[in-house]
Design an enzyme around this catalytic site. Structure first.
Site, PDB file in Angstrom:
ATOM      1  N   ASN A  92      -8.462   7.881  -8.197  1.00 33.20           N
ATOM      2  CA  ASN A  92      -7.240   8.487  -7.671  1.00 33.20           C
ATOM      3  C   ASN A  92      -7.345   9.996  -7.452  1.00 33.20           C
ATOM      4  OD1 ASN A  92      -4.111   8.925  -7.521  1.00 33.20           O
ATOM      5  ND2 ASN A  92      -4.800  10.103  -9.292  1.00 33.20           N
ATOM      6  N   TYR A 158      -9.502  16.618   4.963  1.00 37.59           N
ATOM      7  CA  TYR A 158      -8.737  15.619   4.191  1.00 37.59           C
ATOM      8  C   TYR A 158      -8.703  14.249   4.879  1.00 37.59           C
ATOM      9  CZ  TYR A 158      -5.036  13.504   1.404  1.00 37.59           C
ATOM     10  OH  TYR A 158      -4.313  12.641   0.619  1.00 37.59           O
ATOM     11  N   LYS A 162     -10.568  10.592   3.792  1.00 35.70           N
ATOM     12  CA  LYS A 162      -9.878   9.312   3.551  1.00 35.70           C
ATOM     13  C   LYS A 162     -10.399   8.203   4.465  1.00 35.70           C
ATOM     14  CE  LYS A 162      -7.353  10.833   0.140  1.00 35.70           C
ATOM     15  NZ  LYS A 162      -7.637  10.390  -1.241  1.00 35.70           N
TER      16      LYS A 162
HETATM   17  P1  NAD Z   1      -1.751  15.684  -7.448  1.00 37.68           P
HETATM   18  O1  NAD Z   1      -2.262  16.963  -6.894  1.00 37.68           O
HETATM   19  O2  NAD Z   1      -0.467  15.653  -8.183  1.00 37.68           O
HETATM   20  O3  NAD Z   1      -2.851  15.009  -8.375  1.00 37.68           O
HETATM   21  C1  NAD Z   1      -4.214  15.058  -8.041  1.00 37.68           C
HETATM   22  C2  NAD Z   1      -5.021  14.657  -9.245  1.00 37.68           C
HETATM   23  O4  NAD Z   1      -6.415  14.815  -8.928  1.00 37.68           O
HETATM   24  C3  NAD Z   1      -4.735  15.545 -10.447  1.00 37.68           C
HETATM   25  O5  NAD Z   1      -4.653  14.754 -11.617  1.00 37.68           O
HETATM   26  C4  NAD Z   1      -5.955  16.450 -10.519  1.00 37.68           C
HETATM   27  O6  NAD Z   1      -6.278  16.865 -11.824  1.00 37.68           O
HETATM   28  C5  NAD Z   1      -7.031  15.546  -9.947  1.00 37.68           C
HETATM   29  N1  NAD Z   1      -8.124  16.372  -9.443  1.00 37.68           N
HETATM   30  C6  NAD Z   1      -8.077  17.265  -8.428  1.00 37.68           C
HETATM   31  N2  NAD Z   1      -9.273  17.887  -8.338  1.00 37.68           N
HETATM   32  C7  NAD Z   1     -10.056  17.382  -9.320  1.00 37.68           C
HETATM   33  C8  NAD Z   1     -11.391  17.624  -9.741  1.00 37.68           C
HETATM   34  N3  NAD Z   1     -12.160  18.538  -9.151  1.00 37.68           N
HETATM   35  N4  NAD Z   1     -11.862  16.912 -10.783  1.00 37.68           N
HETATM   36  C9  NAD Z   1     -11.102  16.004 -11.395  1.00 37.68           C
HETATM   37  N5  NAD Z   1      -9.832  15.723 -11.047  1.00 37.68           N
HETATM   38  C10 NAD Z   1      -9.327  16.412 -10.021  1.00 37.68           C
HETATM   39  O7  NAD Z   1      -1.726  14.728  -6.209  1.00 37.68           O
HETATM   40  P2  NAD Z   1      -1.218  13.220  -5.975  1.00 37.68           P
HETATM   41  O8  NAD Z   1      -0.265  13.280  -4.867  1.00 37.68           O
HETATM   42  O9  NAD Z   1      -0.849  12.554  -7.235  1.00 37.68           O
HETATM   43  O10 NAD Z   1      -2.565  12.606  -5.374  1.00 37.68           O
HETATM   44  C11 NAD Z   1      -3.266  11.546  -5.959  1.00 37.68           C
HETATM   45  C12 NAD Z   1      -4.055  10.839  -4.877  1.00 37.68           C
HETATM   46  O11 NAD Z   1      -3.147  10.312  -3.905  1.00 37.68           O
HETATM   47  C13 NAD Z   1      -5.032  11.745  -4.118  1.00 37.68           C
HETATM   48  O12 NAD Z   1      -6.236  11.050  -3.878  1.00 37.68           O
HETATM   49  C14 NAD Z   1      -4.314  11.994  -2.799  1.00 37.68           C
HETATM   50  O13 NAD Z   1      -5.210  12.262  -1.741  1.00 37.68           O
HETATM   51  C15 NAD Z   1      -3.582  10.682  -2.603  1.00 37.68           C
HETATM   52  N6  NAD Z   1      -2.434  10.738  -1.696  1.00 37.68           N
HETATM   53  C16 NAD Z   1      -1.331  11.475  -2.018  1.00 37.68           C
HETATM   54  C17 NAD Z   1      -0.260  11.506  -1.124  1.00 37.68           C
HETATM   55  C18 NAD Z   1       0.991  12.285  -1.417  1.00 37.68           C
HETATM   56  O14 NAD Z   1       1.821  12.419  -0.515  1.00 37.68           O
HETATM   57  N7  NAD Z   1       1.195  12.770  -2.614  1.00 37.68           N
HETATM   58  C19 NAD Z   1      -0.344  10.787   0.071  1.00 37.68           C
HETATM   59  C20 NAD Z   1      -1.489  10.062   0.356  1.00 37.68           C
HETATM   60  C21 NAD Z   1      -2.529  10.040  -0.538  1.00 37.68           C
END
Ligand code: NAD
Length: 250
Positions: A92, A158, A162
């Site tokens: 994730n 980005y 994906k």
């Molecule tokens: P967020 O920024 O709240 O969480 C991201 C997580 O990734 C955090 O726990 C962070 O510690 C971890 N992370 C980031 N860089 C890291 C690194 N170098 N090493 C280890 N961990 C790392 O974001 P989110 O929205 O919860 O995103 C989670 C996933 O969902 C991601 O893959 C994101 O691309 C995907 N996503 C999010 C959305 C959205 O709208 N929020 C939409 C589509 C996809």
């Protein structure tokens, strides 16, 4: 009985946002969970928050460097030491960026690809090695995005990352099927987490207007899809990219 009762899961980026919600949901549904974060402090803070909610026994924290195979292998081995096995990996962790192409640095591109793609490869390889040795199958659930279908008008690293996650998912589903390791992905649309918290209000309105369900998704709604794909309810589902995006098309 929870739908992932007795399963052992690792969730990367489990300290906040979607990942933290997945961790909590898996715990509620009977799994033993290792949450992985980038720093020990954020891991400890997430564990403390879960403890306040009554989750203490079946959860642990790890903080491997996700693109370093040795660091990941050691951390995953510590999960097997503590919980006895490994059944589920949720890849994730992810980073986003919206920099226009002309200003995009190679460093930024490499950072996005490294955490969003290379880390998925490294963690999946480490988990698959354990699962193949156990001989009882397993489930990998990756995190894609709706931009892995449609692209995105800025921050090209980005969406590129994906699309790559989708490629990893479909390819590894084919490669690991013979070991009964299912590989799927969840493709969230705009979801209410830190990643979108800093967007200006008018941009949020513009983003939500064309979504048929007329709103952002909640982390809980995304976590539900992870739970399904990790569980035996999805025992004949592999290579699937499950959209959780309110039918958004942009
Ligand atoms: P967020 O920024 O709240 O969480 C991201 C997580 O990734 C955090 O726990 C962070 O510690 C971890 N992370 C980031 N860089 C890291 C690194 N170098 N090493 C280890 N961990 C790392 O974001 P989110 O929205 O919860 O995103 C989670 C996933 O969902 C991601 O893959 C994101 O691309 C995907 N996503 C999010 C959305 C959205 O709208 N929020 C939409 C589509 C996809």
């Amino acid at each position: 009985m929870g739908i992932v009762e007795g399963k052992v899961a690792i969730v990367t980026g489990g300290t906040r946002g979607i990942g933290f919600t997945i961790v909590r949901e898996f715990l509620k549904n009977g799994a033993k969970v290792a949450l992985a974060g980038s720093r020990q402090e954020t891991v400890d803070a997430a564990l403390a928050k879960l403890a306040e909610e009554g989750f203490t026994d079946n959860v642990m924290g790890i903080a491997p460097a996700l693109t370093d195979p040795d660091s990941v292998a050691a951390a995953f081995a510590s999960v097997v030491d503590r919980f006895g096995r490994l059944d589920v990996l949720c890849n994730n962790a992810g980073v986003s960026s919206r920099t226009p192409l002309v200003d995009y640095t190679l460093e930024e591109f490499n950072k996005v690809m490294s955490i969003n793609v290379t880390a998925v490869f490294v963690c999946t390889q480490a988990a698959a090695r354990i699962m193949i040795e156990q001989g009882e199958g397993g489930a990998i659930v990756n995190t894609s995005s709706m931009v892995g279908k449609y692209g995105q008008p800025s921050g090209v690293g980005y969406p590129t990352s994906k699309f790559a996650v989708n490629g990893l998912t479909r390819s590894l589903a084919r490669e690991l099927g013979r070991d009964n390791i299912r590989v799927n992905a969840v493709a969230p649309g705009v979801t209410r987490t830190d990643m979108v918290a800093n967007l200006p209000e008018d941009m949020v309105k513009r983003i939500c207007a064309p979504i048929p369900l007329q709103r952002m998704g909640e982390p809980q709604e995304v976590a539900n899809a992870f739970l399904f794909l990790a569980s035996d309810l999805a025992s004949y589902v592999t290579g699937e990219i499950l959209s959780v995006d309110g039918a958004a098309q942009t």
